[in-house]
Write a protein that holds these residues in place. Structure first.
Motif, short mmCIF file in Angstrom:
data_model
loop_
_atom_site.label_atom_id
_atom_site.label_comp_id
_atom_site.label_asym_id
_atom_site.label_seq_id
_atom_site.Cartn_x
_atom_site.Cartn_y
_atom_site.Cartn_z
N MET A 88 28.93 41.44 53.77
CA MET A 88 27.93 41.97 52.83
C MET A 88 26.61 41.22 52.90
SD MET A 88 30.56 42.38 49.61
CE MET A 88 29.23 42.44 48.43
N LEU A 89 25.55 41.91 52.51
CA LEU A 89 24.24 41.28 52.37
C LEU A 89 24.17 40.52 51.06
CD1 LEU A 89 21.93 44.21 53.54
CD2 LEU A 89 22.50 42.12 54.81
N PRO A 90 23.43 39.42 51.01
CA PRO A 90 23.25 38.70 49.74
C PRO A 90 22.59 39.61 48.69
CG PRO A 90 22.54 37.35 51.59
CD PRO A 90 22.79 38.73 52.14
N GLY A 91 22.99 39.43 47.44
CA GLY A 91 22.40 40.19 46.35
C GLY A 91 22.97 41.59 46.19
N THR A 92 24.13 41.86 46.80
CA THR A 92 24.72 43.19 46.70
C THR A 92 26.09 43.12 46.05
OG1 THR A 92 25.73 43.03 48.89
CG2 THR A 92 23.54 44.04 48.77
N THR A 93 26.59 44.27 45.66
CA THR A 93 27.95 44.41 45.15
C THR A 93 28.70 45.30 46.12
OG1 THR A 93 27.22 44.17 42.87
CG2 THR A 93 29.38 45.20 43.22
N GLY A 94 29.88 44.87 46.49
CA GLY A 94 30.71 45.66 47.38
C GLY A 94 31.94 46.15 46.65
N VAL A 95 32.42 47.31 47.05
CA VAL A 95 33.67 47.83 46.53
C VAL A 95 34.60 47.98 47.73
CG1 VAL A 95 34.81 49.73 45.34
CG2 VAL A 95 32.52 49.01 44.62
N LEU A 96 35.66 47.19 47.72
CA LEU A 96 36.64 47.19 48.80
C LEU A 96 37.83 48.03 48.37
CD1 LEU A 96 37.59 46.06 51.56
CD2 LEU A 96 38.48 44.08 50.32
N LEU A 97 38.11 49.06 49.15
CA LEU A 97 39.23 49.96 48.86
C LEU A 97 40.26 49.86 49.97
CD1 LEU A 97 36.43 52.07 48.44
CD2 LEU A 97 38.24 53.01 47.06
N MET A 98 41.51 49.93 49.60
CA MET A 98 42.59 50.07 50.56
C MET A 98 43.41 51.26 50.09
SD MET A 98 45.42 47.39 51.95
CE MET A 98 46.75 47.69 50.81
N TYR A 99 43.53 52.26 50.97
CA TYR A 99 44.25 53.46 50.58
C TYR A 99 45.06 54.01 51.74
CZ TYR A 99 40.29 55.72 52.88
OH TYR A 99 39.33 56.09 53.80
N GLU A 100 46.11 54.73 51.36
CA GLU A 100 46.97 55.39 52.34
C GLU A 100 46.53 56.84 52.46
OE1 GLU A 100 51.70 56.33 53.08
OE2 GLU A 100 51.05 55.60 51.12
N ASN A 101 46.45 57.31 53.67
CA ASN A 101 46.13 58.72 53.93
C ASN A 101 47.42 59.54 53.79
OD1 ASN A 101 43.22 58.77 54.94
ND2 ASN A 101 44.13 57.06 56.05
N THR A 102 47.74 59.91 52.57
CA THR A 102 49.00 60.60 52.31
C THR A 102 49.05 61.99 52.93
OG1 THR A 102 48.14 61.24 50.14
CG2 THR A 102 49.56 59.31 50.21
N TRP A 103 47.88 62.57 53.17
CA TRP A 103 47.83 63.88 53.82
C TRP A 103 48.48 63.82 55.21
CZ3 TRP A 103 45.54 63.77 58.51
CH2 TRP A 103 44.63 62.72 58.76
N ALA A 104 48.53 62.64 55.84
CA ALA A 104 49.03 62.49 57.20
C ALA A 104 50.54 62.24 57.25
CB ALA A 104 48.30 61.35 57.90
N ILE A 105 51.19 62.03 56.12
CA ILE A 105 52.61 61.67 56.13
C ILE A 105 53.47 62.70 56.86
CG2 ILE A 105 54.63 61.28 54.66
CD1 ILE A 105 52.74 59.81 52.70
N PRO A 106 53.33 64.01 56.62
CA PRO A 106 54.17 64.97 57.36
C PRO A 106 53.96 64.89 58.87
CG PRO A 106 53.16 66.05 55.47
CD PRO A 106 52.52 64.69 55.60
#
Length: 140
Positions: A88-106
């Motif tokens: 990240m750049l200084p002076g910023t806010t980051g949102v870190l997401l971790m997600y599963e692509n459940t659409w791909a399970i089948p």
């Protein structure tokens, strides 16, 4: 036998101050509610001008992203947060997401049942796709 899972993605979004994150939170909630993704982690990180960082409580952010507070599976550790902050750049806010692509399970299940093995995977960031399509359109 282990349950079949879809691919897991990490996404780090960087925001400068003063933006309303309501529409971002709403779009994410829609993906979760429709079962397109399963959210494992959502962590907000503030990077200071001096390079230090801290985890920010989601309810401290503007907009409605606080409705996703508590999305912590424990799979993201301190090293992951530090690596995100380093990006990240200084002076910023980051949102870190971790997600599963459940659409791909089948699809994943069918491929595994057929003896398939994932040997490579890559992702092209949306901004690069948009830029490439804009270039193609401009060339026409």
């Amino acid at each position: 036998m282990t349950d079949t899972h879809g691919p897991i993605d990490f996404v780090l979004l960087e925001f400068t101050g003063g933006h309303d994150l309501s529409s971002t939170a709403s779009a994410l909630m829609d993906l979760i509610e429709r079962g397109t993704i399963r959210l494992y982690d959502l962590v907000a990180i503030r990077k200071e001008d001096d390079g230090t960082f801290s985890v920010v409580e989601l309810d401290a952010l503007d907009g409605e992203i606080f409705v996703l507070a508590g999305a912590r599976s424990g799979l993201l550790g301190d090293d992951d947060l530090r690596a995100a902050a380093d990006t990240m750049l200084p002076g910023t806010t980051g949102v870190l997401l971790m997600y599963e692509n459940t659409w791909a399970i089948p699809f994943v299940g069918a491929a595994l049942d057929a003896g398939g093995t994932m040997i490579a995977s890559s992702r092209i960031p949306a901004e690069e796709v948009i830029a490439a399509l804009d270039e193609l359109e401009a060339a026409d």
